[in-house]
Design a protein around this motif. Sequence first.
Motif, PDB file in Angstrom:
ATOM      1  N   LEU A 198       7.329   0.817  -9.042  1.00  0.00           N
ATOM      2  CA  LEU A 198       7.050   1.431  -7.748  1.00  0.00           C
ATOM      3  C   LEU A 198       5.902   2.444  -7.840  1.00  0.00           C
ATOM      4  O   LEU A 198       5.061   2.531  -6.939  1.00  0.00           O
ATOM      5  CB  LEU A 198       8.304   2.109  -7.187  1.00  0.00           C
ATOM      6  N   GLU A 199       5.871   3.190  -8.910  1.00  0.00           N
ATOM      7  CA  GLU A 199       4.801   4.171  -9.093  1.00  0.00           C
ATOM      8  C   GLU A 199       3.451   3.463  -9.254  1.00  0.00           C
ATOM      9  O   GLU A 199       2.448   3.903  -8.692  1.00  0.00           O
ATOM     10  CB  GLU A 199       5.087   5.076 -10.293  1.00  0.00           C
ATOM     11  N   ARG A 200       3.410   2.359 -10.014  1.00  0.00           N
ATOM     12  CA  ARG A 200       2.165   1.601 -10.146  1.00  0.00           C
ATOM     13  C   ARG A 200       1.718   1.059  -8.792  1.00  0.00           C
ATOM     14  O   ARG A 200       0.534   1.115  -8.454  1.00  0.00           O
ATOM     15  CB  ARG A 200       2.328   0.455 -11.149  1.00  0.00           C
ATOM     16  N   GLU A 201       2.656   0.543  -8.006  1.00  0.00           N
ATOM     17  CA  GLU A 201       2.327   0.036  -6.675  1.00  0.00           C
ATOM     18  C   GLU A 201       1.790   1.158  -5.792  1.00  0.00           C
ATOM     19  O   GLU A 201       0.831   0.966  -5.045  1.00  0.00           O
ATOM     20  CB  GLU A 201       3.547  -0.613  -6.027  1.00  0.00           C
ATOM     21  N   ILE A 243       0.205   3.852  -6.765  1.00  0.00           N
ATOM     22  CA  ILE A 243      -1.154   4.163  -7.223  1.00  0.00           C
ATOM     23  C   ILE A 243      -2.135   3.124  -6.690  1.00  0.00           C
ATOM     24  O   ILE A 243      -3.225   3.460  -6.221  1.00  0.00           O
ATOM     25  CB  ILE A 243      -1.198   4.260  -8.759  1.00  0.00           C
ATOM     26  N   HIS A 244      -1.749   1.847  -6.741  1.00  0.00           N
ATOM     27  CA  HIS A 244      -2.626   0.796  -6.222  1.00  0.00           C
ATOM     28  C   HIS A 244      -2.874   0.978  -4.725  1.00  0.00           C
ATOM     29  O   HIS A 244      -4.008   0.805  -4.257  1.00  0.00           O
ATOM     30  CB  HIS A 244      -2.037  -0.591  -6.511  1.00  0.00           C
ATOM     31  N   LEU A 245      -1.847   1.325  -3.977  1.00  0.00           N
ATOM     32  CA  LEU A 245      -2.015   1.548  -2.541  1.00  0.00           C
ATOM     33  C   LEU A 245      -2.945   2.731  -2.269  1.00  0.00           C
ATOM     34  O   LEU A 245      -3.756   2.695  -1.345  1.00  0.00           O
ATOM     35  CB  LEU A 245      -0.657   1.758  -1.864  1.00  0.00           C
ATOM     36  N   LEU A 246      -2.828   3.786  -3.079  1.00  0.00           N
ATOM     37  CA  LEU A 246      -3.721   4.933  -2.921  1.00  0.00           C
ATOM     38  C   LEU A 246      -5.166   4.545  -3.217  1.00  0.00           C
ATOM     39  O   LEU A 246      -6.093   4.972  -2.510  1.00  0.00           O
ATOM     40  CB  LEU A 246      -3.285   6.082  -3.829  1.00  0.00           C
ATOM     41  N   LEU A 247      -5.371   3.729  -4.253  1.00  0.00           N
ATOM     42  CA  LEU A 247      -6.723   3.279  -4.589  1.00  0.00           C
ATOM     43  C   LEU A 247      -7.304   2.418  -3.472  1.00  0.00           C
ATOM     44  O   LEU A 247      -8.478   2.547  -3.114  1.00  0.00           O
ATOM     45  CB  LEU A 247      -6.720   2.505  -5.908  1.00  0.00           C
ATOM     46  N   ILE A 248      -6.478   1.528  -2.919  1.00  0.00           N
ATOM     47  CA  ILE A 248      -6.935   0.684  -1.814  1.00  0.00           C
ATOM     48  C   ILE A 248      -7.305   1.550  -0.613  1.00  0.00           C
ATOM     49  O   ILE A 248      -8.322   1.320   0.049  1.00  0.00           O
ATOM     50  CB  ILE A 248      -5.860  -0.363  -1.454  1.00  0.00           C
ATOM     51  N   ASP A 249      -6.502   2.580  -0.339  1.00  0.00           N
ATOM     52  CA  ASP A 249      -6.797   3.481   0.777  1.00  0.00           C
ATOM     53  C   ASP A 249      -8.096   4.236   0.528  1.00  0.00           C
ATOM     54  O   ASP A 249      -8.908   4.401   1.444  1.00  0.00           O
ATOM     55  CB  ASP A 249      -5.634   4.446   1.001  1.00  0.00           C
ATOM     56  N   ASP A 250      -8.319   4.696  -0.707  1.00  0.00           N
ATOM     57  CA  ASP A 250      -9.574   5.372  -1.031  1.00  0.00           C
ATOM     58  C   ASP A 250     -10.765   4.433  -0.836  1.00  0.00           C
ATOM     59  O   ASP A 250     -11.802   4.830  -0.307  1.00  0.00           O
ATOM     60  CB  ASP A 250      -9.564   5.878  -2.477  1.00  0.00           C
ATOM     61  N   ALA A 251     -10.616   3.180  -1.267  1.00  0.00           N
ATOM     62  CA  ALA A 251     -11.688   2.201  -1.098  1.00  0.00           C
ATOM     63  C   ALA A 251     -11.952   1.949   0.387  1.00  0.00           C
ATOM     64  O   ALA A 251     -13.117   1.881   0.823  1.00  0.00           O
ATOM     65  CB  ALA A 251     -11.336   0.896  -1.808  1.00  0.00           C
ATOM     66  N   ARG A 252     -10.893   1.838   1.185  1.00  0.00           N
ATOM     67  CA  ARG A 252     -11.041   1.622   2.617  1.00  0.00           C
ATOM     68  C   ARG A 252     -11.804   2.771   3.264  1.00  0.00           C
ATOM     69  O   ARG A 252     -12.735   2.574   4.046  1.00  0.00           O
ATOM     70  CB  ARG A 252      -9.668   1.477   3.286  1.00  0.00           C
ATOM     71  N   ARG A 253     -11.435   4.008   2.896  1.00  0.00           N
ATOM     72  CA  ARG A 253     -12.125   5.171   3.460  1.00  0.00           C
ATOM     73  C   ARG A 253     -13.580   5.210   3.014  1.00  0.00           C
ATOM     74  O   ARG A 253     -14.472   5.571   3.779  1.00  0.00           O
ATOM     75  CB  ARG A 253     -11.404   6.465   3.087  1.00  0.00           C
TER      76      ARG A 253
END
Length: 108
Positions: A55-58, A60-70
């Motif tokens: 869950l923690e890895r997921e 982190i991946h969601l946060l990275l995707i959000d950073d990329a989107r922004r």
Amino acid sequence: MSISARDVVPFTQARSNLSELADQVKAGAEKIITKNGESYEALIDADRLDDYHRLERERIHLLLIDDARRGLEDIVAGHTQDADQALATIQKRRSPAQSATKPVKSRG
């Protein structure tokens, strides 16, 4: 899962009853081990720990995707700056602060 008072165990009691606590944890309980009256460690099933790590890895991946989107939104909006120019701006901001904090050498 909620923690009840019986799931909070002093360190000395946990040490003397580790086998029993391990059986309870394997059956689904989670234990909070305290030391000097404050939470110290948690005792959880190894499979559940694997789930937490996944869950923690997921997350982190969601946060990275959000950073990329922004970041892509900034590019589309024209909020970009040349990398060399950005680094030069950062260095200029740091220079006065660094020179103000440098120690003065004595001459004697």
